[in-house]
Design an enzyme around this catalytic site. Structure first.
Site, PDB file in Angstrom:
ATOM      1  N   SER A   5       0.854  -1.121  -0.048  1.00 42.85           N
ATOM      2  CA  SER A   5      -0.149   0.002  -0.001  1.00 42.85           C
ATOM      3  C   SER A   5       0.897   1.207  -0.127  1.00 42.85           C
ATOM      4  CB  SER A   5      -0.859  -0.030   1.162  1.00 42.85           C
ATOM      5  OG  SER A   5      -1.570   1.003   1.476  1.00 42.85           O
ATOM      6  N   TYR A  46      -2.326   0.208  10.872  1.00 40.96           N
ATOM      7  CA  TYR A  46      -2.120  -0.333   9.801  1.00 40.96           C
ATOM      8  C   TYR A  46      -1.005   0.028   8.753  1.00 40.96           C
ATOM      9  CZ  TYR A  46      -3.769  -0.859   4.712  1.00 40.96           C
ATOM     10  OH  TYR A  46      -3.690  -1.319   3.560  1.00 40.96           O
TER      11      TYR A  46
HETATM   12  P1  NDP Z   1     -11.783  -5.680   0.443  1.00 42.78           P
HETATM   13  O1  NDP Z   1     -12.053  -5.474   1.888  1.00 42.78           O
HETATM   14  O2  NDP Z   1     -12.625  -5.357  -0.455  1.00 42.78           O
HETATM   15  O3  NDP Z   1     -11.071  -6.995   0.413  1.00 42.78           O
HETATM   16  C1  NDP Z   1     -10.371  -7.795   1.438  1.00 42.78           C
HETATM   17  C2  NDP Z   1     -10.137  -9.237   1.092  1.00 42.78           C
HETATM   18  O4  NDP Z   1      -9.381  -9.689   1.767  1.00 42.78           O
HETATM   19  C3  NDP Z   1     -11.639 -10.035   1.098  1.00 42.78           C
HETATM   20  O5  NDP Z   1     -11.659 -11.109  -0.132  1.00 42.78           O
HETATM   21  C4  NDP Z   1     -11.510 -10.668   2.368  1.00 42.78           C
HETATM   22  O6  NDP Z   1     -12.084 -11.906   2.454  1.00 42.78           O
HETATM   23  C5  NDP Z   1      -9.992 -11.058   2.390  1.00 42.78           C
HETATM   24  N1  NDP Z   1      -9.595 -11.224   3.983  1.00 42.78           N
HETATM   25  C6  NDP Z   1      -9.290 -10.559   4.992  1.00 42.78           C
HETATM   26  N2  NDP Z   1      -9.085 -10.903   5.979  1.00 42.78           N
HETATM   27  C7  NDP Z   1      -8.533 -12.368   5.678  1.00 42.78           C
HETATM   28  C8  NDP Z   1      -7.957 -13.515   6.199  1.00 42.78           C
HETATM   29  N3  NDP Z   1      -7.941 -13.365   7.702  1.00 42.78           N
HETATM   30  N4  NDP Z   1      -8.198 -14.452   5.685  1.00 42.78           N
HETATM   31  C9  NDP Z   1      -8.327 -14.793   4.390  1.00 42.78           C
HETATM   32  N5  NDP Z   1      -9.024 -13.463   3.680  1.00 42.78           N
HETATM   33  C10 NDP Z   1      -8.912 -12.459   4.275  1.00 42.78           C
HETATM   34  O7  NDP Z   1     -10.441  -4.875   0.447  1.00 42.78           O
HETATM   35  P2  NDP Z   1      -9.332  -4.486  -0.722  1.00 42.78           P
HETATM   36  O8  NDP Z   1      -9.668  -5.360  -1.989  1.00 42.78           O
HETATM   37  O9  NDP Z   1      -9.212  -3.063  -0.869  1.00 42.78           O
HETATM   38  O10 NDP Z   1      -8.215  -4.955   0.064  1.00 42.78           O
HETATM   39  C11 NDP Z   1      -7.192  -6.053  -0.629  1.00 42.78           C
HETATM   40  C12 NDP Z   1      -5.647  -5.823  -0.047  1.00 42.78           C
HETATM   41  O11 NDP Z   1      -5.291  -4.712  -0.685  1.00 42.78           O
HETATM   42  C13 NDP Z   1      -5.628  -5.821   1.338  1.00 42.78           C
HETATM   43  O12 NDP Z   1      -4.525  -6.193   1.815  1.00 42.78           O
HETATM   44  C14 NDP Z   1      -5.309  -4.215   1.461  1.00 42.78           C
HETATM   45  O13 NDP Z   1      -4.710  -3.676   2.749  1.00 42.78           O
HETATM   46  C15 NDP Z   1      -4.837  -3.561   0.406  1.00 42.78           C
HETATM   47  N6  NDP Z   1      -4.864  -2.088  -0.027  1.00 42.78           N
HETATM   48  C16 NDP Z   1      -6.168  -1.516  -0.096  1.00 42.78           C
HETATM   49  C17 NDP Z   1      -6.383  -0.334  -0.578  1.00 42.78           C
HETATM   50  C18 NDP Z   1      -7.512   0.228  -0.706  1.00 42.78           C
HETATM   51  O14 NDP Z   1      -7.517   1.702  -0.651  1.00 42.78           O
HETATM   52  N7  NDP Z   1      -8.663  -0.348  -0.840  1.00 42.78           N
HETATM   53  C19 NDP Z   1      -5.094   0.390  -0.788  1.00 42.78           C
HETATM   54  C20 NDP Z   1      -3.799  -0.136  -0.797  1.00 42.78           C
HETATM   55  C21 NDP Z   1      -3.629  -1.666  -0.481  1.00 42.78           C
HETATM   56  P3  NDP Z   1     -13.045 -12.515   3.630  1.00 42.78           P
HETATM   57  O15 NDP Z   1     -13.339 -11.400   4.405  1.00 42.78           O
HETATM   58  O16 NDP Z   1     -14.149 -13.111   2.641  1.00 42.78           O
HETATM   59  O17 NDP Z   1     -11.913 -13.475   4.340  1.00 42.78           O
HETATM   60  C1  8X3 Z   2      -4.942   1.688   1.789  1.00 37.06           C
HETATM   61  C2  8X3 Z   2      -4.815   3.081   1.690  1.00 37.06           C
HETATM   62  O1  8X3 Z   2      -4.757   5.323   2.415  1.00 37.06           O
HETATM   63  O2  8X3 Z   2      -6.220   3.837   3.304  1.00 37.06           O
HETATM   64  O3  8X3 Z   2      -3.985   0.985   1.896  1.00 37.06           O
HETATM   65  O4  8X3 Z   2      -4.009   3.594   4.058  1.00 37.06           O
HETATM   66  S1  8X3 Z   2      -4.838   4.025   3.191  1.00 37.06           S
END
Ligand code: NDP
Ligand code: 8X3
Length: 249
Positions: free
Chosen positions: A133, A146
């Site tokens: 991220s 985070y």
């Molecule tokens: P979502 O919440 O839409 O998706 C998160 C996914 O991770 C879900 O499929 C969830 O599935 C899964 N997950 C969470 N915890 C677990 C666990 N313990 N075991 C298995 N699966 C898990 O968010 P994003 O798609 O945005 O997030 C995906 C990644 O991208 C994360 O690592 C996040 O930190 C990162 N990210 C997101 C950003 C944003 O602004 N959205 C920016 C930068 C990075 P389920 O709950 O069904 O287990």
């Molecule tokens: C997610 C982006 O700005 O919420 O990784 O930290 S921020």
């Protein structure tokens, strides 16, 4: 007939992971997707042909059982499962939330890498993609639980590249800025109005934007290692500096 390359995507039930499954499947990969919400995975498997497998990366036993269900050879591992919980200052940190963020983002990623290493090596052309991220590089008020977890993902990724030098496994980190997924709904405990406000007055990235970067990285020639891709919305200059119609925040 040439065998399909095998890709494993964690966090495949939503957001970036779900879009990654769609693109990798469309590009001819045999995809295995893991997450806790099996109903979502089953739905996605009907659409894409992905093999759905239950997975909780916070639990060692769950990761071990998941790995047992995989083929002997895996070419691509996308460590995407994770997210943020809360937005509290360090002096008011909630230990349960911090532990959970470290478990899912950091230890979960490391567990998957440990579990899949023999299969990735066996492929002769493996690739690990860790979803970091901008929070892996920058900090913001209230974000320490985070950001420190994602900084750890970055340190882990860089260390792995040193430790696996000479192995046939590429290592990429993708670092997105604001992406509109379920991320903020989860962070704010289901408060959808508060989650929506994170993206108000600006155009965030979509899960598909990030999935396209993942697809690009894993389809370079085997000798090309894309180390990192840092990508943000045009409306975001720094993690805490966003242009919104009507002003900056
Ligand atoms: P979502 O919440 O839409 O998706 C998160 C996914 O991770 C879900 O499929 C969830 O599935 C899964 N997950 C969470 N915890 C677990 C666990 N313990 N075991 C298995 N699966 C898990 O968010 P994003 O798609 O945005 O997030 C995906 C990644 O991208 C994360 O690592 C996040 O930190 C990162 N990210 C997101 C950003 C944003 O602004 N959205 C920016 C930068 C990075 P389920 O709950 O069904 O287990
Ligand atoms: C997610 C982006 O700005 O919420 O990784 O930290 S921020």
């Amino acid at each position: 007939m040439e065998q399909k390359r095998v890709a494993v995507v964690t966090g495949a039930s939503s957001g970036i992971g779900l879009e990654t499954v769609r693109l990798l499947s469309g590009a001819g990969f045999h995809v295995i997707g893991g997450a806790r919400r099996m109903d979502r995975l089953v739905e996605l498997s009907r659409e894409t042909g992905m093999v759905p497998l239950g997975l909780d990366v916070r639990r060692k036993e769950s990761v071990e059982a998941f790995v047992q269900g995989l083929p002997e050879t895996v070419h691509v591992l996308v460590n995407n499962a994770g997210g943020a919980l809360g937005l509290d200052p360090v002096a008011e940190m909630d230990e349960e939330m911090w532990l959970e963020m470290y478990q899912s983002n950091v230890l979960g990623t490391a567990r998957m890498i440990r579990g899949l290493f023999p299969r990735l090596r066996h492929s002769g052309n493996g690739h690990v993609v860790n979803i970091g991220s901008v929070a892996a590089i920058e900090t913001y008020i209230g974000g320490a639980g985070y950001t420190s977890a994602k900084h750890a993902v970055r340190a882990l990724t860089e260390t792995l590249r040193l430790e696996w030098l000479g192995e046939p496994v590429r290592i990429t980190e993708i670092d997105p800025g604001l992406v509109e997924t379920e991320f903020s709904v989860v962070r704010f405990g289901g408060d959808t109005a508060r989650a929506k406000s994170v993206y108000s007055g600006m155009t965030p990235l979509s899960g598909r934007d990030v999935a396209e970067a993942i697809l690009w990285a894993v389809t370079r020639p085997p000798h090309v290692n894309v180390d990192t891709i840092l990508m943000r919305p045009l409306d975001q200059a720094r993690v805490d500096r966003v242009h919104r119609h009507g002003g900056m925040s």
